[in-house]
Each structure stands twice: as C-alpha cells, then as structure tokens.
Design an enzyme around this catalytic site. Structure first.
Site, PDB file in Angstrom:
ATOM      1  N   GLY A   1      39.098  40.083  29.178  1.00 49.09           N
ATOM      2  CA  GLY A   1      39.926  40.161  30.387  1.00 49.09           C
ATOM      3  C   GLY A   1      39.217  39.595  31.595  1.00 49.09           C
TER       4      GLY A   1
ATOM      5  N   SER B   1      39.852  36.676  32.907  1.00 53.02           N
ATOM      6  CA  SER B   1      40.684  35.640  33.539  1.00 53.02           C
ATOM      7  C   SER B   1      41.113  36.009  34.960  1.00 53.02           C
ATOM      8  CB  SER B   1      41.924  35.379  32.672  1.00 53.02           C
ATOM      9  OG  SER B   1      42.564  36.598  32.373  1.00 53.02           O
ATOM     10  N   ARG B   2      41.144  37.305  35.262  1.00 53.82           N
ATOM     11  CA  ARG B   2      41.657  37.757  36.568  1.00 53.82           C
ATOM     12  C   ARG B   2      40.936  39.022  36.994  1.00 53.82           C
ATOM     13  NH1 ARG B   2      46.967  39.869  35.888  1.00 53.82           N
ATOM     14  NH2 ARG B   2      47.008  39.735  33.620  1.00 53.82           N
TER      15      ARG B   2
ATOM     16  N   GLY C   1      34.924  23.584  33.530  1.00 54.67           N
ATOM     17  CA  GLY C   1      34.191  23.043  34.670  1.00 54.67           C
ATOM     18  C   GLY C   1      33.392  24.103  35.407  1.00 54.67           C
TER      19      GLY C   1
ATOM     20  N   ASN D   1      36.856  45.017  29.125  1.00 54.12           N
ATOM     21  CA  ASN D   1      37.513  45.224  30.419  1.00 54.12           C
ATOM     22  C   ASN D   1      39.028  44.978  30.356  1.00 54.12           C
ATOM     23  OD1 ASN D   1      37.735  44.883  33.568  1.00 54.12           O
ATOM     24  ND2 ASN D   1      38.384  42.914  32.712  1.00 54.12           N
TER      25      ASN D   1
ATOM     26  N   SER E   1      38.920  54.513  33.605  1.00 53.29           N
ATOM     27  CA  SER E   1      39.556  54.659  34.920  1.00 53.29           C
ATOM     28  C   SER E   1      39.383  56.101  35.375  1.00 53.29           C
ATOM     29  CB  SER E   1      41.054  54.357  34.796  1.00 53.29           C
ATOM     30  OG  SER E   1      41.748  54.768  35.964  1.00 53.29           O
TER      31      SER E   1
ATOM     32  N   TYR F   1      48.928  55.599  30.134  1.00 55.98           N
ATOM     33  CA  TYR F   1      47.733  54.859  30.601  1.00 55.98           C
ATOM     34  C   TYR F   1      46.554  55.818  30.728  1.00 55.98           C
ATOM     35  CZ  TYR F   1      44.709  52.201  33.804  1.00 55.98           C
ATOM     36  OH  TYR F   1      43.636  51.565  34.402  1.00 55.98           O
TER      37      TYR F   1
ATOM     38  N   LYS G   1      42.799  55.952  28.813  1.00 50.59           N
ATOM     39  CA  LYS G   1      41.525  55.868  29.528  1.00 50.59           C
ATOM     40  C   LYS G   1      40.654  57.099  29.228  1.00 50.59           C
ATOM     41  CE  LYS G   1      42.174  51.825  31.273  1.00 50.59           C
ATOM     42  NZ  LYS G   1      41.320  50.696  30.886  1.00 50.59           N
TER      43      LYS G   1
END
Ligand SMILES: NC(=O)c1ccc[n+]([C@@H]2O[C@H](COP(=O)([O-])OP(=O)(O)OC[C@H]3O[C@@H](n4cnc5c(N)ncnc54)[C@H](OP(=O)(O)O)[C@@H]3O)[C@@H](O)[C@H]2O)c1
Length: 246
Positions: free
Chosen positions: A16, A18-19, A51, A87, A138, A151, A155
C-alpha cells in the site's frame, strides 16, 4: 556513536505504498538510503514510482498468491528482505446494521487475511536468518467508534495476531510490532476532511487539536525498522495526537 536509527542499505517492502501513509513511508526510507519496494493494488497505482528510487509492484492483496510472489521475487533479487511493512488497508463508514456480507468480506480479506498471508510468506523466506515485520493497525483496534465496527475488528485482530506471531517466531529471530495511527489526513479519511464542519468537530476532540499527517507516522516507523528497537517485539506504538489518552 553509530546512528541508532540507521536504515541505510536495508531492503524494505511496504504494501500500500501508492498513496497516503505508505507513500510517505516509502519516500522517507528512500531519503534514508534504504532499498525500497512498494506495492499498490494495480499497475496504474504504482505508475508514478517509475523514475523514482522506489521499485513498484502491482499486487492485489485480496488475490491469494499475489503478495507471496512479489515477496518471493524481491527476495530472489536482493537475497534478503530486512523489513516488511504491511500497510495496505481499506476502511468503511457503513453503519453496522446495513453492512452486507460482500463489504464485510472485503474489509476482513484486505485488512486481516492478506496481512497474515504476507507475514506467513515473509517468514518462510527469512526463517533461517530472522526478520522484522511492522503491521499497521489503528487506534480503532483499541477503542470504540461509531461506523467502524468491522474495520475496528480487523485492526484489533491485527494487534492480537502481531503479538502471537512475535512470540511464535521469536526463536527464529523475528520481531513483529504494530503501529496504531489515530486519524490521519489521507484518502481514507476524505469522508471527514471533505466536510469542513465535520473536520473542525473531529479536530476539536483530539488533544493536539489536529488530525495527523502521513509524515507524523515516520518517526515510529523508522524506530521499528531500525536497530534502535532491537529489544521491542509484540508491542504497539500509538501515534494519535493524544486521542486514546483521554
Ligand atoms: N488514514 C487514517 O486515518 C488511518 C488511521 C488508522 C490506521 N490507518 C491504517 O493505515 C494504513 C494506510 O492507510 P492510508 O490512510 O494511507 O490509506 P489510503 O490512503 O486509503 O491508501 C490505502 C493503500 O492501501 C492499498 N490497498 C487497498 N486495498 C488494496 C488491495 N486490495 N491490494 C493491495 N493494496 C491495497 C492502496 O492501493 P491502491 O492505491 O492501489 O488502491 C493504497 O496504497 C491502513 O492499513 C489503514 O487502515 C489509517
């Protein structure tokens, strides 16, 4: 004196990346001289890594076999993976009474089952030399909050799993720890940050009077990734601006 927090040259994999928090962590470890590998759920998520010094892999963690083969291929290339940071995760704000099985399964699969698969695959690759796992849980795995039932359950399960694995694998020289962020400004909390009034209310209830930023998680992550935490395993670090201290 040697830098206790040195991660230079360590091979670090972040799911995770990417963001959000995962991206901030990946960029931080590049700056600190680590060899960084980051995953996203699909090719378009990791396009921006081309890159940069982050090597991207697309792997949908809900598809059994994908994260395992990513870890295998990085291990084959580098000969080791020093740190695995699990993550990747998803949230939801569906009221518990309206949540359908599909959504329950998706959250459990992404946040818990796939995290376990990732730990297991990593252990098999490193079991003779040891390893270091950092799992993202969390504060909602520790305290109750509305609209977060399933959720929160995943966690809490990540915290319990991490403790159990820390004990089971300690003799193989593995450390397994958890980071529990509070509310952090990322896409995941857009349901709060998109509404100024809601954001104001949320921030007023946090002792430090602001939501966290992805960068606020870097200190705890570097600590756990480095030898500075060599006597820490099976523990959780809470990074929440005081939310759970009240
Ligand atoms: N933000 C908060 O307030 C907060 C608070 C406590 C804990 N956390 C935890 O911190 C971690 C990071 O959260 P964040 O706020 O940075 O989230 P985010 O900005 O929504 O990013 C989620 C990351 O997880 C990846 N991901 C989601 N589903 C995936 C799947 N099926 N396969 C592979 N990757 C997948 C996403 O990849 P794509 O880009 O490809 O979708 C993305 O990289 C999560 O575990 C979250 O539960 C966050």
């Amino acid at each position: 004196m040697k830098n206790l927090f040195d991660v230079n040259g360590k091979v670090i994999v972040i799911t995770g990346a990417s963001r959000g928090i995962g991206r901030a962590i990946a960029e931080c470890f590049v700056d600190l001289g680590a060899k960084v590998y980051g995953t996203g759920s699909k090719e378009s998520s990791i396009e921006w890594m081309k890159g940069t010094d982050i090597t991207g892999y697309a792997a949908d963690c809900c598809v059994d076999g994908e994260i395992q083969s990513v870890l295998q291929s990085i291990h084959q290339k580098e000969g080791k993976i020093d740190v695995l940071i699990n993550n990747a995760g998803i949230a939801s704000n569906t009221p518990a009474s309206r949540m359908k099985d599909d959504e329950v399964n998706r959250i459990v699969e992404t946040n818990y089952i796939s995290l376990f698969r990732s730990c297991q695959a990593y252990y098999k690759l490193q079991k003779n030399v040891g390893g270091n796992i950092i799992n993202f849980a969390s504060v909602l795995g520790l305290i109750g909050s509305p609209l977060a039932g399933v959720y929160s359950g995943t966690k809490g399960a990540v915290i319990a799993l991490s403790k159990a694995l820390a004990i089971e694998w300690v003799r193989n020289d593995f450390r397994v720890n958890t980071i529990c962020p509070g509310l952090v400004e990322t896409d995941m909390t857009a349901m709060i940050t998109d509404k100024p009034l809601v954001k104001d209310q949320v921030q007023a209830a946090i002792p430090m009077k602001r939501m966290g930023l992805p960068e606020d998680l870097l200190g705890a992550t570097v600590l756990l990734a480095s030898d500075a935490s060599r006597y820490m395993t099976g523990t959780s670090i809470i990074v929440d601006g005081g939310m759970t201290a009240q």
